[in-house]
Design an enzyme around this catalytic site. Structure first.
Site, mmCIF file in Angstrom:
data_model
loop_
_atom_site.group_PDB
_atom_site.id
_atom_site.type_symbol
_atom_site.label_atom_id
_atom_site.label_comp_id
_atom_site.label_asym_id
_atom_site.label_seq_id
_atom_site.Cartn_x
_atom_site.Cartn_y
_atom_site.Cartn_z
ATOM 1 N N VAL A 12 0.837 -1.198 0.000
ATOM 2 C CA VAL A 12 0.000 0.000 0.000
ATOM 3 C C VAL A 12 0.874 1.251 0.000
ATOM 4 O O VAL A 12 0.585 2.228 -0.699
ATOM 5 C CB VAL A 12 -0.952 0.007 1.209
ATOM 6 C CG1 VAL A 12 -1.795 1.277 1.217
ATOM 7 C CG2 VAL A 12 -1.859 -1.222 1.181
ATOM 8 N N ASP A 32 10.567 4.120 12.784
ATOM 9 C CA ASP A 32 9.712 3.207 13.540
ATOM 10 C C ASP A 32 8.610 4.091 14.133
ATOM 11 O O ASP A 32 8.878 4.945 14.965
ATOM 12 C CB ASP A 32 10.518 2.531 14.644
ATOM 13 C CG ASP A 32 9.693 1.556 15.472
ATOM 14 O OD1 ASP A 32 8.455 1.696 15.499
ATOM 15 O OD2 ASP A 32 10.288 0.683 16.119
ATOM 16 N N ILE A 33 7.372 3.916 13.676
ATOM 17 C CA ILE A 33 6.318 4.848 14.071
ATOM 18 C C ILE A 33 6.069 4.871 15.578
ATOM 19 O O ILE A 33 5.536 5.855 16.101
ATOM 20 C CB ILE A 33 4.995 4.586 13.318
ATOM 21 C CG1 ILE A 33 4.463 3.169 13.584
ATOM 22 C CG2 ILE A 33 5.163 4.835 11.834
ATOM 23 C CD1 ILE A 33 3.058 2.955 13.038
ATOM 24 N N ALA A 54 2.719 -1.199 9.406
ATOM 25 C CA ALA A 54 2.047 -2.187 10.263
ATOM 26 C C ALA A 54 2.882 -3.448 10.352
ATOM 27 O O ALA A 54 3.723 -3.733 9.491
ATOM 28 C CB ALA A 54 0.666 -2.540 9.717
ATOM 29 N N THR A 56 2.330 -7.139 9.843
ATOM 30 C CA THR A 56 1.272 -7.863 9.135
ATOM 31 C C THR A 56 1.457 -9.376 9.119
ATOM 32 O O THR A 56 0.708 -10.069 8.433
ATOM 33 C CB THR A 56 1.159 -7.352 7.692
ATOM 34 O OG1 THR A 56 2.432 -7.517 7.040
ATOM 35 C CG2 THR A 56 0.764 -5.884 7.663
ATOM 36 N N TYR A 121 -2.886 -10.448 16.191
ATOM 37 C CA TYR A 121 -2.777 -9.422 15.152
ATOM 38 C C TYR A 121 -4.037 -8.564 15.116
ATOM 39 O O TYR A 121 -3.966 -7.332 15.124
ATOM 40 C CB TYR A 121 -2.547 -10.090 13.791
ATOM 41 C CG TYR A 121 -2.765 -9.170 12.615
ATOM 42 C CD1 TYR A 121 -1.852 -8.163 12.318
ATOM 43 C CD2 TYR A 121 -3.893 -9.303 11.800
ATOM 44 C CE1 TYR A 121 -2.050 -7.309 11.235
ATOM 45 C CE2 TYR A 121 -4.099 -8.461 10.722
ATOM 46 C CZ TYR A 121 -3.184 -7.474 10.445
ATOM 47 O OH TYR A 121 -3.395 -6.623 9.377
ATOM 48 N N TRP A 145 -7.476 -8.332 1.840
ATOM 49 C CA TRP A 145 -6.826 -9.157 0.814
ATOM 50 C C TRP A 145 -6.066 -8.291 -0.196
ATOM 51 O O TRP A 145 -6.333 -8.330 -1.406
ATOM 52 C CB TRP A 145 -7.865 -10.021 0.102
ATOM 53 C CG TRP A 145 -8.618 -10.980 0.980
ATOM 54 C CD1 TRP A 145 -8.639 -11.017 2.348
ATOM 55 C CD2 TRP A 145 -9.476 -12.050 0.553
ATOM 56 N NE1 TRP A 145 -9.444 -12.033 2.800
ATOM 57 C CE2 TRP A 145 -9.975 -12.689 1.718
ATOM 58 C CE3 TRP A 145 -9.880 -12.531 -0.694
ATOM 59 C CZ2 TRP A 145 -10.832 -13.773 1.666
ATOM 60 C CZ3 TRP A 145 -10.750 -13.609 -0.747
ATOM 61 C CH2 TRP A 145 -11.218 -14.233 0.416
#
Length: 281
Positions: A12, A32-33, A54, A56, A121, A145
């Site tokens: 994304v 690193d957020i 994220a 994931t 998660y 997806w």
């Protein structure tokens, strides 16, 4: 739009960087957020913070090492970004997941459906969502997806097809593919059009299908329709994987709010054909 894209190295994130060529793009190696508050970044220079970062690895989040990593990226990180956006007045765009739902409903999930994550998660993502929702100016965008530039289910099926492998694929998990460029375009539209703040479900449109259906469609489009894809159940597939995370069976999201905001939701089957063709060229 003075935007910064976080998690720019993912599927994304890459699509967002392509859609917003003037945006600042940071990968995990750049930031690193969870440490965003201490980063040497002039956050006040941005009116839009887009978080595509994220953890994931759904199964990895079930392990002793992965669980804290998932919570750091998916809960602590968004909380830090929400605090920054609260201070600067920036709009926060945050990518969520259908894994915050248990998938037991027979109907498509609306944005306000109660969360009931089945996995570590999903729980970590639900916690991050709560932090984002403390803001007044936010877009919480939930795809399913995802298929883009990077590792994904469709690419895996294409590799198997090229090798002549006839796979066994789960047939009792149902949803729709979300192609990363369409997701990025939807995010740009929501922000640029001034759509009402809040949560939006954004996947490609069309009739929902199972993972096995997607595999068969991919094989057919790749010219390997002669190879057999065998259906299996979630229980059978994960029978020898005791550490695997529980997954929602119904990943179908209600897209009506996004459609009402003017977001284009092309049929996933048409986009799949274009995607497979692009990889073959």
């Amino acid at each position: 739009m003075r935007a910064i894209v976080l998690g720019a190295g993912g599927q994304v994130g890459r699509a967002l960087t392509a859609a917003l060529p003037d945006a600042t793009a940071l990968r995990h190696s750049d930031l690193d957020i969870a440490d965003a508050a201490d980063a040497p970044i002039d956050w006040a220079a941005y009116d839009t913070v887009i978080n595509a970062a994220a953890f994931t690895d759904v199964d990895g989040a079930e392990t002793a090492e992965g669980r804290p990593a998932a919570w750091r990226a998916n809960a602590v990180g968004p909380s830090a970004l929400a605090a920054i956006c609260h201070r600067t007045g920036a709009t926060l765009v945050h990518l969520s997941t259908e894994y915050v739902f248990d998938g037991r409903s027979a109907d498509p999930y609306p944005e306000d459906a109660p969360v009931a994550p089945l996995s570590a998660y999903g729980a970590s993502k639900a916690a991050g969502d709560l932090a984002v929702r403390t803001l007044e100016r936010y877009y919480l965008v939930r795809p399913t997806w995802v298929v883009g530039d990077g590792r994904n289910f469709v690419r895996t099926m294409l590799r198997l097809a090229e090798k002549g492998v006839e796979p066994t694929v789960v047939a009792d998990q149902v949803g729709r593919l979300t192609f990363a460029p369409d997701l990025a375009a939807a995010i740009v539209h929501l922000v640029a059009s001034g759509a009402p703040y809040g949560s939006y479900h954004v996947t490609n449109g069309g009739e929902p299908a199972s993972w096995a259906d997607v595999a068969r469609a991919t094989f057919e489009l790749a010219g390997h329709g002669d190879l057999k894809v065998t259906d299996t159940t979630t229980e059978e597939y994960f029978a020898d994987k005791p550490q695997a995370a529980r997954r929602p069976r119904n990943s179908v999201l209600d897209l009506s709010r996004a459609a009402a905001a003017g977001v284009r939701l092309p049929d996933w089957r048409g986009r799949l054909e274009e995607y497979v063709r692009s990889l073959a060229s």
